[in-house]
Design a protein around this motif. Structure first.
Motif, PDB file in Angstrom:
ATOM      1  N   HIS A 183      20.574  71.503  21.549  1.00 37.61           N
ATOM      2  CA  HIS A 183      22.020  71.366  21.520  1.00 37.61           C
ATOM      3  C   HIS A 183      22.511  70.464  22.651  1.00 37.61           C
ATOM      4  O   HIS A 183      21.973  70.485  23.761  1.00 37.61           O
ATOM      5  N   TYR A 184      23.555  69.713  22.349  1.00 33.38           N
ATOM      6  CA  TYR A 184      24.232  68.895  23.354  1.00 33.38           C
ATOM      7  C   TYR A 184      25.554  69.558  23.723  1.00 33.38           C
ATOM      8  O   TYR A 184      26.119  70.343  22.956  1.00 33.38           O
ATOM      9  N   SER A 185      26.059  69.228  24.890  1.00 33.36           N
ATOM     10  CA  SER A 185      27.338  69.778  25.325  1.00 33.36           C
ATOM     11  C   SER A 185      28.454  69.302  24.405  1.00 33.36           C
ATOM     12  O   SER A 185      28.415  68.181  23.886  1.00 33.36           O
ATOM     13  N   GLU A 186      29.469  70.120  24.266  1.00 38.61           N
ATOM     14  CA  GLU A 186      30.647  69.752  23.487  1.00 38.61           C
ATOM     15  C   GLU A 186      31.755  69.179  24.361  1.00 38.61           C
ATOM     16  O   GLU A 186      32.807  68.792  23.866  1.00 38.61           O
ATOM     17  N   MET A 187      31.501  69.122  25.682  1.00 35.48           N
ATOM     18  CA  MET A 187      32.494  68.582  26.610  1.00 35.48           C
ATOM     19  C   MET A 187      31.844  67.523  27.486  1.00 35.48           C
ATOM     20  O   MET A 187      30.646  67.566  27.752  1.00 35.48           O
ATOM     21  N   SER A 188      32.669  66.585  27.949  1.00 38.55           N
ATOM     22  CA  SER A 188      32.145  65.498  28.752  1.00 38.55           C
ATOM     23  C   SER A 188      33.254  64.927  29.625  1.00 38.55           C
ATOM     24  O   SER A 188      34.311  65.530  29.800  1.00 38.55           O
ATOM     25  N   PHE A 189      33.002  63.733  30.159  1.00 35.03           N
ATOM     26  CA  PHE A 189      33.943  63.093  31.070  1.00 35.03           C
ATOM     27  C   PHE A 189      35.123  62.447  30.345  1.00 35.03           C
ATOM     28  O   PHE A 189      34.948  61.758  29.343  1.00 35.03           O
ATOM     29  N   PHE A 190      36.291  62.654  30.903  1.00 28.72           N
ATOM     30  CA  PHE A 190      37.434  61.788  30.641  1.00 28.72           C
ATOM     31  C   PHE A 190      37.851  61.239  31.991  1.00 28.72           C
ATOM     32  O   PHE A 190      38.128  62.001  32.924  1.00 28.72           O
ATOM     33  N   THR A 191      37.853  59.919  32.130  1.00 31.92           N
ATOM     34  CA  THR A 191      38.121  59.311  33.431  1.00 31.92           C
ATOM     35  C   THR A 191      39.208  58.257  33.317  1.00 31.92           C
ATOM     36  O   THR A 191      39.359  57.596  32.290  1.00 31.92           O
ATOM     37  N   VAL A 192      39.953  58.121  34.399  1.00 29.94           N
ATOM     38  CA  VAL A 192      40.941  57.052  34.521  1.00 29.94           C
ATOM     39  C   VAL A 192      40.737  56.416  35.893  1.00 29.94           C
ATOM     40  O   VAL A 192      40.962  57.057  36.928  1.00 29.94           O
ATOM     41  N   HIS A 193      40.278  55.176  35.909  1.00 27.57           N
ATOM     42  CA  HIS A 193      40.123  54.424  37.149  1.00 27.57           C
ATOM     43  C   HIS A 193      41.431  53.696  37.444  1.00 27.57           C
ATOM     44  O   HIS A 193      42.056  53.118  36.540  1.00 27.57           O
ATOM     45  N   LEU A 194      41.832  53.701  38.708  1.00 26.36           N
ATOM     46  CA  LEU A 194      43.152  53.230  39.090  1.00 26.36           C
ATOM     47  C   LEU A 194      43.072  52.095  40.098  1.00 26.36           C
ATOM     48  O   LEU A 194      42.290  52.163  41.067  1.00 26.36           O
ATOM     49  N   ALA A 195      43.884  51.066  39.901  1.00 28.38           N
ATOM     50  CA  ALA A 195      44.097  50.019  40.905  1.00 28.38           C
ATOM     51  C   ALA A 195      45.418  50.330  41.600  1.00 28.38           C
ATOM     52  O   ALA A 195      46.475  50.383  40.949  1.00 28.38           O
ATOM     53  N   LEU A 196      45.376  50.534  42.921  1.00 24.97           N
ATOM     54  CA  LEU A 196      46.506  51.094  43.650  1.00 24.97           C
ATOM     55  C   LEU A 196      47.008  50.156  44.750  1.00 24.97           C
ATOM     56  O   LEU A 196      46.216  49.445  45.386  1.00 24.97           O
ATOM     57  N   THR A 197      48.294  50.229  45.011  1.00 26.39           N
ATOM     58  CA  THR A 197      48.866  49.479  46.127  1.00 26.39           C
ATOM     59  C   THR A 197      48.772  50.262  47.425  1.00 26.39           C
ATOM     60  O   THR A 197      48.907  49.680  48.511  1.00 26.39           O
ATOM     61  N   GLU A 198      48.567  51.570  47.341  1.00 28.70           N
ATOM     62  CA  GLU A 198      48.499  52.396  48.549  1.00 28.70           C
ATOM     63  C   GLU A 198      47.711  53.655  48.254  1.00 28.70           C
ATOM     64  O   GLU A 198      47.418  53.977  47.093  1.00 28.70           O
ATOM     65  N   PRO A 244      36.989  67.557  25.623  1.00 28.51           N
ATOM     66  CA  PRO A 244      36.246  67.781  24.376  1.00 28.51           C
ATOM     67  C   PRO A 244      35.747  66.465  23.782  1.00 28.51           C
ATOM     68  O   PRO A 244      36.454  65.458  23.796  1.00 28.51           O
ATOM     69  N   TYR A 245      34.533  66.500  23.253  1.00 30.95           N
ATOM     70  CA  TYR A 245      34.012  65.318  22.547  1.00 30.95           C
ATOM     71  C   TYR A 245      34.691  65.191  21.186  1.00 30.95           C
ATOM     72  O   TYR A 245      35.235  64.142  20.843  1.00 30.95           O
ATOM     73  N   ASN A 246      34.676  66.258  20.431  1.00 31.31           N
ATOM     74  CA  ASN A 246      35.317  66.265  19.116  1.00 31.31           C
ATOM     75  C   ASN A 246      36.747  66.808  19.241  1.00 31.31           C
ATOM     76  O   ASN A 246      36.938  67.956  19.637  1.00 31.31           O
ATOM     77  N   LEU A 247      37.706  65.973  18.944  1.00 28.78           N
ATOM     78  CA  LEU A 247      39.091  66.404  19.009  1.00 28.78           C
ATOM     79  C   LEU A 247      39.480  67.163  17.752  1.00 28.78           C
ATOM     80  O   LEU A 247      38.965  66.912  16.658  1.00 28.78           O
ATOM     81  N   LYS A 248      40.388  68.093  17.928  1.00 28.92           N
ATOM     82  CA  LYS A 248      40.794  68.982  16.845  1.00 28.92           C
ATOM     83  C   LYS A 248      41.313  68.206  15.643  1.00 28.92           C
ATOM     84  O   LYS A 248      41.008  68.541  14.494  1.00 28.92           O
ATOM     85  N   ASP A 249      42.087  67.193  15.882  1.00 30.08           N
ATOM     86  CA  ASP A 249      42.652  66.376  14.812  1.00 30.08           C
ATOM     87  C   ASP A 249      41.989  65.005  14.811  1.00 30.08           C
ATOM     88  O   ASP A 249      42.347  64.129  15.595  1.00 30.08           O
ATOM     89  N   GLY A 250      40.960  64.843  13.980  1.00 28.06           N
ATOM     90  CA  GLY A 250      40.357  63.525  13.834  1.00 28.06           C
ATOM     91  C   GLY A 250      38.971  63.350  14.382  1.00 28.06           C
ATOM     92  O   GLY A 250      38.361  62.296  14.190  1.00 28.06           O
ATOM     93  N   GLY A 251      38.443  64.353  15.100  1.00 25.67           N
ATOM     94  CA  GLY A 251      37.091  64.237  15.623  1.00 25.67           C
ATOM     95  C   GLY A 251      36.983  63.255  16.779  1.00 25.67           C
ATOM     96  O   GLY A 251      37.979  62.838  17.378  1.00 25.67           O
ATOM     97  N   ALA A 252      35.768  62.847  17.092  1.00 27.06           N
ATOM     98  CA  ALA A 252      35.525  61.996  18.252  1.00 27.06           C
ATOM     99  C   ALA A 252      36.194  60.629  18.125  1.00 27.06           C
ATOM    100  O   ALA A 252      36.685  60.076  19.115  1.00 27.06           O
ATOM    101  N   ILE A 253      36.237  60.091  16.903  1.00 27.39           N
ATOM    102  CA  ILE A 253      36.771  58.743  16.728  1.00 27.39           C
ATOM    103  C   ILE A 253      38.252  58.673  17.078  1.00 27.39           C
ATOM    104  O   ILE A 253      38.782  57.605  17.431  1.00 27.39           O
TER     105      ILE A 253
END
Length: 546
Positions: A312-327, A406-415
């Motif tokens: 089995h593989y995990s059903e959860m994983s990374f969601f990341t947001v990289h930011l370019a910041l002024t300060e 979540p990898y698979n979203l409730k409405d629409g799956g991973a895609i």
């Protein structure tokens, strides 16, 4: 048809594949490391994903086992080469909306004083936990990461031989939440430690892996950054392999592992090139890629196929947001404590333990929850990450990192991540702004979003975005990782080995699977090991734990 020949082949130039190859190359074998991508390192990825001159760790950023990992010492990466670890004094800060905060430092006593503001009893419990967990780490938990595992029943019996390991083993049947709740009484303190216990993939209500909770929490004040980015570690590993007479070959699309008379003899590439292996083939990929895609079921026993089908593989994983910041961020709760502005990690969005539990439950349902995450601002600690023209208003980089998306979203799956990524990123930014009001549209000039689906597409071995190549479950750990037929890093196919995170000791860039595979291959080939035993292994063996 072009043919090449080496003593051994390692499939995948991730941290484990590079580790296996490094040890065997120094031992005198001519090894070829084959990598599909054009950059080596796997999860040790540092890329220019924001504006020009801004380097971000797009996968692994926090290094948790540096002081134990054998390649750091054996390959002389910090002495002969230029690897530098950044180990901030303030490790983790958890700010709250009421203006209070919890802080964990390199110095546990300073952490205890922070906890004491919420509960003197919890502060004392933390001191006791540090004592027990440090001893368990040194005598067993860390050394066990760098030896091939014993069968579970045999190992459990040996853990009775030492008070610290007996203490740790007695936690096995409990969930992370049960363990944290038994140790601590204050709700905010529980929220912080349950987050640390679960941030690398342990489910908060999973029974059977409680022995890992002390390790996970203990690592919460041992995180490092790699100067110049995580990829610099991979760069030096590749350099070490080359300097010892072996090769790392990128852009290799593998068609199959060549099996002749039941023995692994090499690989065939998609372009028809045959690369022969005189002594071994070692796969750093997940079990299904290795056996189903590249070996073929016709070479596998029914028993092995059954066990592979159960992986089995995990059903959860990374969601990341990289930011370019002024300060840099200005967190409201710590505005009167300048030292905390230099923390490595900030955990925001969880005001209580229940908030964290609610986030997990929403993710299990496939819902995008307005919960919490950790964030980091690497350029505070490593200014070389931002190299802009003089006068540029962009001064820093930041990272929002959620490990339970979540990898698979409730409405629409991973895609459907492709449609929802932007709106969810904006929701996460709004959560950050609640704790650091200057993190807003005026100071965040650019971003780069990563989803669980992106992780899978970028690294196909991380099925479902599972960065451990397989979930952490009671029957997928230790001797059973990935199964009892491959639990020692060899396989039922002669001269075929495995070294990925799907094998012991798992993921999180510990280098354990790669080291353990090298140990097994060297033993089977009768090669003299040039390297010493890892830290603590001799002591653990003398204590009767191995």
């Amino acid at each position: 048809m072009r043919e090449l020949e080496f003593d051994g082949i390692v499939i995948g130039a991730g941290p484990n594949g590079l580790t296996t190859a490094g040890y065997l190359a120094k031992a005198g074998l001519k090894v070829a490391v084959l990598e599909r991508r054009y950059e080596i390192g796997g999860g040790l990825a540092t890329e220019n994903l924001l504006l020009p001159g801004m380097l971000v760790d797009s996968h692994a950023i926090y290094h948790m086992m540096v002081e134990y990992a054998p390649p750091m010492r054996d390959f002389e990466l910090e002495t002969r080469y230029d690897l530098q670890w950044i180990y901030p004094d303030v490790q983790v800060v958890m700010p709250f909306k009421d203006g209070t905060y919890l802080a964990l430092y390199k110095d546990p006593e300073k952490s205890a004083k922070s906890i004491a503001k919420f509960s003197e009893k919890d502060a004392e419990a933390f001191r006791n936990f540090v004592q027990w967990s440090d001893e368990a780490m040194d005598i067993f938990l860390a050394p066990a990461s760098y030896v091939n595992p014993l069968p579970s029943i045999e190992q459990a019996a040996k853990l009775e031989n030492h008070p610290a390991t007996k203490w740790d083993d007695e936690l096995t049947g409990y969930t992370p939440k049960q363990i944290v709740d038994a140790w601590f009484e204050n709700d905010k303190v529980r929220a912080l430690f349950l987050y640390l216990a679960t941030m690398w993939g342990l489910d908060y209500d999973l029974e059977g892996l409680g022995y890992l909770v002390p390790l996970m929490i203990n690592r919460g004040w041992h995180f490092r950054l790699s100067r110049m980015g995580s990829h610099h570690v991979a760069h030096l590993l590749g350099k070490y392999i080359s300097e010892n007479g072996s090769r790392v070959i990128s852009g290799c699309v593998i068609k199959r592992i060549v099996i002749e008379n039941g023995e692994a003899k090499g690989v065939e590439l998609d372009d028809g090139t045959i690369i022969r292996a005189k002594k071994f083939v070692c796969s750093g990929l997940n079990p299904h890629q290795t056996f189903y895609e590249y070996v073929g079921k016709e070479y596998l026993s029914p028993e092995l196929i059954t066990r592979l089908d159960q992986w089995h593989y995990s059903e959860m994983s990374f969601f990341t947001v990289h930011l370019a910041l002024t300060e840099v961020p200005q967190f409201t709760a710590i505005k009167n404590d300048p030292e905390l502005a230099n923390a490595l990690i900030y955990v925001v969005g969880y005001e209580s333990e229940q908030d964290l539990v609610d986030h997990f439950e929403a993710s299990k349902r496939g819902e995008l929850h307005d919960g919490g995450f950790n964030c980091c601002f690497p350029s505070i600690h490593d200014p070389i990450r931002v190299h802009r023209k003089a006068g540029s208003e962009v001064k820093h980089i930041g990272l929002i990192s959620m490990e339970c998306a979540p990898y698979n979203l409730k409405d629409g799956g991973a895609i459907s991540w492709n449609q929802k990524r932007r709106s969810y990123a904006e929701r996460c930014k709004k959560i950050l702004e609640k704790y650091a009001p200057n993190m807003n549209e005026k100071t965040i000039l650019w971003d780069y979003i990563g989803t669980p689906l992106d992780t899978e597409n970028k690294f196909p071995d991380m099925k479902n975005g599972c960065f451990k190549q397989g979930a952490y479950l009671p029957l997928q750990m230790g001797y059973m990782r990935p199964n009892e037929y491959c639990g020692q890093h060899d396989t039922p196919i002669k001269n075929l080995y495995m070294c990925g995170a799907c094998t012991h000791s798992g993921g999180m860039i510990t280098y354990g699977p790669g080291f353990n595979a090298a140990e097994k291959i060297a033993e089977d080939l009768g090669i003299q090991k040039w390297w010493p035993e890892p830290r603590g292994v001799k002591e653990a063996r003398e204590a009767g734990l191995f």
